[in-house]
Design a protein around this motif. Structure first.
Motif, PDB file in Angstrom:
ATOM      1  N   PHE A   1       0.863  -1.136   0.072  1.00  0.00           N
ATOM      2  CA  PHE A   1       0.028   0.049   0.220  1.00  0.00           C
ATOM      3  C   PHE A   1       0.740   1.219  -0.198  1.00  0.00           C
ATOM      4  N   GLU A   2       2.188   1.104   0.589  1.00  0.00           N
ATOM      5  CA  GLU A   2       2.792   2.396   0.500  1.00  0.00           C
ATOM      6  C   GLU A   2       3.616   2.521  -0.790  1.00  0.00           C
ATOM      7  N   ARG A   3       4.004   1.482  -1.451  1.00  0.00           N
ATOM      8  CA  ARG A   3       4.621   1.693  -2.675  1.00  0.00           C
ATOM      9  C   ARG A   3       3.958   1.797  -4.118  1.00  0.00           C
ATOM     10  N   ALA A   4       3.023   1.088  -3.919  1.00  0.00           N
ATOM     11  CA  ALA A   4       2.155   0.792  -5.293  1.00  0.00           C
ATOM     12  C   ALA A   4       1.188   1.983  -5.384  1.00  0.00           C
ATOM     13  N   ALA A   5       0.870   2.258  -6.760  1.00  0.00           N
ATOM     14  CA  ALA A   5      -0.061   3.234  -7.107  1.00  0.00           C
ATOM     15  C   ALA A   5      -1.304   2.639  -6.948  1.00  0.00           C
ATOM     16  N   LYS A   6      -2.382   3.554  -6.918  1.00  0.00           N
ATOM     17  CA  LYS A   6      -3.674   3.177  -6.513  1.00  0.00           C
ATOM     18  C   LYS A   6      -4.395   2.107  -7.558  1.00  0.00           C
ATOM     19  N   GLY A   7      -4.012   2.356  -8.813  1.00  0.00           N
ATOM     20  CA  GLY A   7      -4.386   1.405  -9.732  1.00  0.00           C
ATOM     21  C   GLY A   7      -3.784  -0.005  -9.542  1.00  0.00           C
ATOM     22  N   GLU A   8      -2.666  -0.010  -9.115  1.00  0.00           N
ATOM     23  CA  GLU A   8      -2.046  -1.273  -9.070  1.00  0.00           C
ATOM     24  C   GLU A   8      -2.485  -2.068  -7.871  1.00  0.00           C
ATOM     25  N   VAL A   9      -2.711  -1.677  -6.795  1.00  0.00           N
ATOM     26  CA  VAL A   9      -3.226  -2.086  -5.680  1.00  0.00           C
ATOM     27  C   VAL A   9      -4.704  -2.789  -6.195  1.00  0.00           C
ATOM     28  N   GLU A  10      -5.374  -1.761  -6.662  1.00  0.00           N
ATOM     29  CA  GLU A  10      -6.724  -2.443  -7.013  1.00  0.00           C
ATOM     30  C   GLU A  10      -6.990  -3.595  -8.084  1.00  0.00           C
ATOM     31  N   ARG A  11      -5.794  -3.704  -8.784  1.00  0.00           N
ATOM     32  CA  ARG A  11      -5.529  -4.612  -9.978  1.00  0.00           C
ATOM     33  C   ARG A  11      -5.228  -5.801  -9.216  1.00  0.00           C
ATOM     34  N   CYS A  12      -4.408  -5.732  -8.004  1.00  0.00           N
ATOM     35  CA  CYS A  12      -3.895  -7.006  -7.309  1.00  0.00           C
ATOM     36  C   CYS A  12      -4.713  -7.433  -6.710  1.00  0.00           C
ATOM     37  N   LEU A  13      -5.794  -6.618  -5.966  1.00  0.00           N
ATOM     38  CA  LEU A  13      -6.815  -7.089  -5.103  1.00  0.00           C
ATOM     39  C   LEU A  13      -8.187  -7.488  -5.593  1.00  0.00           C
TER      40      LEU A  13
ATOM     41  N   PRO B   1      -8.567  -9.792  -8.183  1.00  0.00           N
ATOM     42  CA  PRO B   1      -8.752 -11.332  -8.103  1.00  0.00           C
ATOM     43  C   PRO B   1      -8.608 -12.155  -6.809  1.00  0.00           C
ATOM     44  N   ALA B   2      -8.078 -11.225  -5.817  1.00  0.00           N
ATOM     45  CA  ALA B   2      -7.976 -11.548  -4.433  1.00  0.00           C
ATOM     46  C   ALA B   2      -9.431 -11.607  -3.903  1.00  0.00           C
ATOM     47  N   LEU B   3     -10.200 -10.722  -4.214  1.00  0.00           N
ATOM     48  CA  LEU B   3     -11.513 -10.683  -3.679  1.00  0.00           C
ATOM     49  C   LEU B   3     -12.366 -11.640  -4.196  1.00  0.00           C
ATOM     50  N   ARG B   4     -12.288 -11.916  -5.548  1.00  0.00           N
ATOM     51  CA  ARG B   4     -13.046 -12.731  -6.322  1.00  0.00           C
ATOM     52  C   ARG B   4     -12.724 -14.260  -5.696  1.00  0.00           C
ATOM     53  N   TRP B   5     -11.650 -14.417  -5.388  1.00  0.00           N
ATOM     54  CA  TRP B   5     -11.528 -15.919  -4.592  1.00  0.00           C
ATOM     55  C   TRP B   5     -11.901 -15.873  -3.362  1.00  0.00           C
ATOM     56  N   GLN B   6     -11.928 -14.911  -2.642  1.00  0.00           N
ATOM     57  CA  GLN B   6     -12.169 -14.881  -1.476  1.00  0.00           C
ATOM     58  C   GLN B   6     -13.905 -15.048  -1.358  1.00  0.00           C
ATOM     59  N   ASN B   7     -14.488 -14.577  -2.184  1.00  0.00           N
ATOM     60  CA  ASN B   7     -15.986 -14.627  -2.396  1.00  0.00           C
ATOM     61  C   ASN B   7     -16.389 -16.095  -2.802  1.00  0.00           C
ATOM     62  N   MET B   8     -15.473 -16.599  -3.670  1.00  0.00           N
ATOM     63  CA  MET B   8     -15.630 -18.288  -3.934  1.00  0.00           C
ATOM     64  C   MET B   8     -15.472 -18.924  -2.853  1.00  0.00           C
ATOM     65  N   ALA B   9     -14.376 -18.681  -2.128  1.00  0.00           N
ATOM     66  CA  ALA B   9     -14.231 -19.570  -0.935  1.00  0.00           C
ATOM     67  C   ALA B   9     -15.330 -19.556   0.004  1.00  0.00           C
ATOM     68  N   MET B  10     -15.958 -18.626   0.229  1.00  0.00           N
ATOM     69  CA  MET B  10     -17.303 -18.624   1.055  1.00  0.00           C
ATOM     70  C   MET B  10     -18.382 -19.428   0.530  1.00  0.00           C
ATOM     71  N   LYS B  11     -18.293 -19.763  -0.704  1.00  0.00           N
ATOM     72  CA  LYS B  11     -19.388 -20.655  -1.232  1.00  0.00           C
ATOM     73  C   LYS B  11     -19.291 -21.905  -1.361  1.00  0.00           C
ATOM     74  N   CYS B  12     -17.988 -22.734  -1.477  1.00  0.00           N
ATOM     75  CA  CYS B  12     -17.605 -23.768  -1.529  1.00  0.00           C
ATOM     76  C   CYS B  12     -16.819 -24.193  -0.523  1.00  0.00           C
ATOM     77  N   PRO B  13     -16.952 -25.595  -0.096  1.00  0.00           N
ATOM     78  CA  PRO B  13     -15.984 -25.995   0.996  1.00  0.00           C
ATOM     79  C   PRO B  13     -14.676 -26.433   0.536  1.00  0.00           C
ATOM     80  N   LEU B  14     -14.454 -26.992  -0.931  1.00  0.00           N
ATOM     81  CA  LEU B  14     -13.190 -27.173  -1.264  1.00  0.00           C
ATOM     82  C   LEU B  14     -12.514 -26.043  -1.759  1.00  0.00           C
ATOM     83  N   ALA B  15     -13.432 -25.034  -2.199  1.00  0.00           N
ATOM     84  CA  ALA B  15     -12.780 -23.684  -2.510  1.00  0.00           C
ATOM     85  C   ALA B  15     -11.926 -23.006  -1.458  1.00  0.00           C
TER      86      ALA B  15
END
Length: 142
Positions: A99-111, A113-127
């Protein structure tokens, strides 16, 4: 990585494709990996598939049982807990620097997919088991 319906051409491409499949747990834990089916899916002969599978055995991403063949590595609760702990430790320790070194767009780009996987993890036990592994791989590419 090439789409599953695309063919791969080189041994390096076959290894990368099969490695990605193993990391993403497209082979069910403990399931036998059929070399012939996998070669057909990738549009190659069995030889590069077998070479890729042998390399993945050395990386401990899959298992080999003599006289039985290749199997997706089994995960037990201890493995999952170690992965989650490693994930939390690594990613929480680097977040302030990100968060300190990355530009705002870079942080959003990295986060994203992480949020998408987190949402999927909440729906499926194997996920829930897959998400920390896949998220770790995604974050290492940012």
């Amino acid at each position: 990585m090439a789409q599953e319906t695309d063919t791969v051409s080189s041994t390096k491409d076959v290894f990368a494709a099969v490695r990605e499949m193993a990391i993403e747990f497209r082979f069910m834990p403990g399931a036998k990996i059929n070399e012939t089916d996998l070669a057909h899916e990738l549009g190659v002969s069995r030889t590069p598939v077998r070479e890729a599978l042998n390399r993945l055995v050395t990386e401990e991403l899959i298992d080999f049982k003599k006289n039985y063949g290749f199997y997706c590595r089994k995960l037990d609760l201890k493995d999952v807990l170690h992965l989650v702990e490693a994930y939390k430790t690594f990613h929480l320790s680097i977040l302030p620097l990100v968060f300190e070194r990355a530009a705002k767009g870079e942080v959003e780009r990295c986060l994203r997919p992480a949020l998408r996987w987190q949402n999927m993890a909440m729906k499926c036990p194997l996920a829930k088991w897959r998400a920390p592994i896949r998220l770790s791989c995604m974050m290492s590419r940012c």
